[in-house]
Every structure is written in structure tokens, then in C-alpha cells.
Write a protein that holds these residues in place. Structure first.
Motif, PDB file in Angstrom:
ATOM      1  N   ARG A   1       0.860  -1.204   0.000  1.00 59.06           N
ATOM      2  CA  ARG A   1       0.000   0.000   0.000  1.00 59.06           C
ATOM      3  C   ARG A   1       0.890   1.245   0.000  1.00 59.06           C
ATOM      4  O   ARG A   1       0.593   2.232  -0.665  1.00 59.06           O
ATOM      5  N   GLY A   2       1.987   1.185   0.748  1.00 59.26           N
ATOM      6  CA  GLY A   2       2.934   2.295   0.753  1.00 59.26           C
ATOM      7  C   GLY A   2       3.556   2.520  -0.616  1.00 59.26           C
ATOM      8  O   GLY A   2       3.747   3.661  -1.056  1.00 59.26           O
ATOM      9  N   VAL A   3       3.855   1.428  -1.324  1.00 62.76           N
ATOM     10  CA  VAL A   3       4.409   1.536  -2.676  1.00 62.76           C
ATOM     11  C   VAL A   3       3.422   2.254  -3.593  1.00 62.76           C
ATOM     12  O   VAL A   3       3.786   3.169  -4.342  1.00 62.76           O
ATOM     13  N   VAL A   4       2.150   1.872  -3.534  1.00 64.14           N
ATOM     14  CA  VAL A   4       1.128   2.498  -4.384  1.00 64.14           C
ATOM     15  C   VAL A   4       1.016   3.990  -4.070  1.00 64.14           C
ATOM     16  O   VAL A   4       0.969   4.830  -4.983  1.00 64.14           O
ATOM     17  N   GLU A   5       0.990   4.336  -2.789  1.00 61.21           N
ATOM     18  CA  GLU A   5       0.900   5.754  -2.409  1.00 61.21           C
ATOM     19  C   GLU A   5       2.127   6.525  -2.891  1.00 61.21           C
ATOM     20  O   GLU A   5       2.014   7.652  -3.372  1.00 61.21           O
TER      21      GLU A   5
ATOM     22  N   ASP B   1       1.970   7.295  -6.529  1.00 57.84           N
ATOM     23  CA  ASP B   1       1.074   8.420  -6.796  1.00 57.84           C
ATOM     24  C   ASP B   1       1.739   9.767  -6.520  1.00 57.84           C
ATOM     25  O   ASP B   1       1.444  10.760  -7.174  1.00 57.84           O
ATOM     26  N   VAL B   2       2.633   9.808  -5.543  1.00 61.06           N
ATOM     27  CA  VAL B   2       3.345  11.047  -5.220  1.00 61.06           C
ATOM     28  C   VAL B   2       4.433  11.336  -6.264  1.00 61.06           C
ATOM     29  O   VAL B   2       4.620  12.480  -6.674  1.00 61.06           O
ATOM     30  N   LEU B   3       5.140  10.299  -6.691  1.00 58.23           N
ATOM     31  CA  LEU B   3       6.311  10.482  -7.547  1.00 58.23           C
ATOM     32  C   LEU B   3       6.020  10.512  -9.039  1.00 58.23           C
ATOM     33  O   LEU B   3       6.870  10.943  -9.818  1.00 58.23           O
ATOM     34  N   SER B   4       4.853  10.035  -9.452  1.00 61.06           N
ATOM     35  CA  SER B   4       4.613   9.888 -10.888  1.00 61.06           C
ATOM     36  C   SER B   4       3.137   9.980 -11.208  1.00 61.06           C
ATOM     37  O   SER B   4       2.302  10.040 -10.318  1.00 61.06           O
ATOM     38  N   ALA B   5       2.854   9.982 -12.504  1.00 58.82           N
ATOM     39  CA  ALA B   5       1.468   9.976 -12.985  1.00 58.82           C
ATOM     40  C   ALA B   5       1.126   8.572 -13.473  1.00 58.82           C
ATOM     41  O   ALA B   5       2.024   7.779 -13.780  1.00 58.82           O
ATOM     42  N   PRO B   6      -0.161   8.245 -13.589  1.00 58.54           N
ATOM     43  CA  PRO B   6      -0.547   6.907 -14.051  1.00 58.54           C
ATOM     44  C   PRO B   6      -0.014   6.545 -15.437  1.00 58.54           C
ATOM     45  O   PRO B   6       0.090   5.368 -15.765  1.00 58.54           O
ATOM     46  N   THR B   7       0.356   7.529 -16.232  1.00 57.61           N
ATOM     47  CA  THR B   7       0.907   7.236 -17.562  1.00 57.61           C
ATOM     48  C   THR B   7       2.397   6.935 -17.524  1.00 57.61           C
ATOM     49  O   THR B   7       2.956   6.463 -18.515  1.00 57.61           O
ATOM     50  N   ASP B   8       3.053   7.212 -16.401  1.00 58.83           N
ATOM     51  CA  ASP B   8       4.489   6.948 -16.283  1.00 58.83           C
ATOM     52  C   ASP B   8       4.740   5.458 -16.067  1.00 58.83           C
ATOM     53  O   ASP B   8       3.894   4.741 -15.549  1.00 58.83           O
ATOM     54  N   ALA B   9       5.926   5.026 -16.453  1.00 60.84           N
ATOM     55  CA  ALA B   9       6.296   3.619 -16.292  1.00 60.84           C
ATOM     56  C   ALA B   9       7.096   3.423 -15.008  1.00 60.84           C
ATOM     57  O   ALA B   9       7.654   4.372 -14.450  1.00 60.84           O
ATOM     58  N   VAL B  10       7.152   2.171 -14.569  1.00 59.44           N
ATOM     59  CA  VAL B  10       7.907   1.798 -13.375  1.00 59.44           C
ATOM     60  C   VAL B  10       8.918   0.736 -13.778  1.00 59.44           C
ATOM     61  O   VAL B  10       8.574  -0.270 -14.393  1.00 59.44           O
TER      62      VAL B  10
ATOM     63  N   VAL C   1      23.813   2.909   2.729  1.00 55.69           N
ATOM     64  CA  VAL C   1      22.453   3.421   2.729  1.00 55.69           C
ATOM     65  C   VAL C   1      22.469   4.939   2.744  1.00 55.69           C
ATOM     66  O   VAL C   1      23.164   5.563   3.529  1.00 55.69           O
ATOM     67  N   SER C   2      21.704   5.543   1.853  1.00 59.54           N
ATOM     68  CA  SER C   2      21.454   6.980   1.912  1.00 59.54           C
ATOM     69  C   SER C   2      20.020   7.205   1.472  1.00 59.54           C
ATOM     70  O   SER C   2      19.781   7.758   0.406  1.00 59.54           O
ATOM     71  N   PRO C   3      19.029   6.717   2.275  1.00 58.33           N
ATOM     72  CA  PRO C   3      17.635   6.825   1.873  1.00 58.33           C
ATOM     73  C   PRO C   3      17.159   8.260   1.893  1.00 58.33           C
ATOM     74  O   PRO C   3      17.485   9.018   2.784  1.00 58.33           O
ATOM     75  N   ARG C   4      16.386   8.636   0.870  1.00 61.02           N
ATOM     76  CA  ARG C   4      15.792   9.963   0.853  1.00 61.02           C
ATOM     77  C   ARG C   4      14.736  10.011  -0.241  1.00 61.02           C
ATOM     78  O   ARG C   4      14.760   9.229  -1.184  1.00 61.02           O
ATOM     79  N   ILE C   5      13.844  10.945  -0.119  1.00 59.81           N
ATOM     80  CA  ILE C   5      12.853  11.208  -1.156  1.00 59.81           C
ATOM     81  C   ILE C   5      13.048  12.650  -1.576  1.00 59.81           C
ATOM     82  O   ILE C   5      13.105  13.543  -0.748  1.00 59.81           O
ATOM     83  N   THR C   6      13.176  12.871  -2.850  1.00 62.54           N
ATOM     84  CA  THR C   6      13.338  14.219  -3.350  1.00 62.54           C
ATOM     85  C   THR C   6      12.144  14.589  -4.199  1.00 62.54           C
ATOM     86  O   THR C   6      11.544  13.732  -4.835  1.00 62.54           O
TER      87      THR C   6
END
Length: 198
Positions: free
Chosen positions: A77-81, A84-93, A192-197
Motif C-alpha cells: 500500500r505504501g508503494v502504491v501511495e 502516486d506522489v512520484l509519478s502519474a498513471p501514464t508513467d512507467a515503473v 544506505v542513503s535513503p531519501r525522497i526528493t
């Protein structure tokens, strides 16, 4: 699940932990919580504060902003959220395979396309293959996400070779990197250098 979907002598790695007893400390903590009646919903910042302390002690990292954290019912569920924050539904993963099977299901359920970047024969990230996947992913939208599952469920993960330049390649192709679990300093050459930009 495995007894219905696979022959009796097959143990899928994604469910291997269900065929062994729980670690004694986990079983005790779960039993104690139930005995206390602690079966409600989590509230407050205690978990985020504990994570911040762990990250500081284990990795020497002070980057957990407790006030910016959110509780999720499970990793997927965290991955899905996060997608949604990092990309649009048209973007690829972009996924390195083999990977935890639910990653495919949950990503595809959001409407996003999966671009695979298979690990090399040595079990390490192949940065040439990864770059090719970023190029393919960029054709679907401007904000691809590199979803890194580390360590891989049920298999030993080896870190990338030194000097791989993975972060530079992510940025060069506009990709955001998100990881469900992080490595530990001193293991397999990972730091490890975890971060969200943004």
C-alpha cells in the motif's frame, strides 16, 4: 497458496516464510500485544520516532522527518501511495527481476506499465540494462520510477559493483528511485542513503 497453485515439491520464494515457524521474539511480541488488547489502529508518531532513532544508530542518518511520515497498513500500500506522489498513471515503473511478485500486480493495478531491467547473471544490477529500461520507460511519460526491492524476498541480494553510477543514471533519465527496504552499511558493499526528493 503454494499447495493449491504449485506442485507439492515446489516452494515459491515469495511465500517461503509461511512454511517456517515465526522467530520466537516476533511470536512473543505478537502474543503480548494480543494479550494486552493492543489490536487497534496505530496512532501518533511513536513508530516514526523509533525509525528515526534506528536510522541514526544503524546508518548514522538524521534524515527521517517524523512530522512528514505516514503510517501504511503494509509495504505494498505504501508503494502504491509513493507511486502516486512520484509519478502519474501514464508513467512507467522500472523493476529489476526477479522481484517480489506483488510488485508487478500492484504497479499494474495503478495503470502504470512495468519496464523490466533483469539482474545480471552475477545477481547484480546491470547498469547498461537499467539505462535501457529507463529509456523505454521515458517513452511512456516524463517521470518514470525505479522501484528497487532490496533485499529481494527469499534470495540473497548482492549490491551493485562500485563505481556503477546508478543514481546519476536515474537522474539523467528523470527517474525517481523508491525502495521498499534498504541495505545496510558494510553488507554487500551497499551504503544506505535513503531519501525522497521532489
Amino acid at each position: 497458496m503454494r499447495r493449491r497453485a504449485y506442485p507439492g515439491d515446489v516452494l515459491p520464494l515469495s511465500v517461503a516464510e509461511m512454511d517456517v515457524p515465526l522467530a520466537e521474539p516476533v511470536a512473543r511480541a505478537s502474543t503480548d500485544a494480543v494479550a494486552l488488547g493492543d489490536t487497534g489502529y496505530p496512532i501518533g508518531t511513536a513508530y516514526a520516532e523509533a525509525l528515526a532513532g534506528f536510522a541514526r544508530r544503524r546508518w548514522g542518518w538524521d534524515g527521517v522527518a517524523v512530522e512528514r511520515t505516514a503510517m501504511m497498513p503494509d509495504v505494498m500500500r505504501g508503494v502504491v501511495e509513493l507511486l502516486d506522489v512520484l509519478s502519474a498513471p501514464t508513467d512507467a515503473v522500472v523493476l529489476n527481476c526477479p522481484v517480489y511478485p506483488p510488485f508487478y500486480h500492484f504497479v499494474q493495478h495503478t495503470g502504470r506499465r512495468v519496464q523490466e531491467a533483469p539482474l545480471g547473471e552475477d545477481g547484480r544490477i546491470d547498469f547498461t540494462v537499467l539505462e535501457e529500461a529507463f529509456i523505454r520507460a521515458g517513452r511512456h511519460g516524463p517521470r518514470p520510477v525505479y522501484l528497487l526491492c532490496n533485499p529481494r524476498a527469499g534470495q540473497r541480494q548482492r549490491g551493485p559493483r562500485r563505481g556503477g553510477g546508478g543514481r546519476a543514471r536515474d537522474a539523467e533519465h528523470g527517474a525517481r528511485c523508491a525502495a521498499d527496504l534498504t541495505g545496510r552499511r558494510g553488507r554487500s558493499g551497499l551504503e544506505v542513503s535513503p531519501r525522497i526528493t521532489p
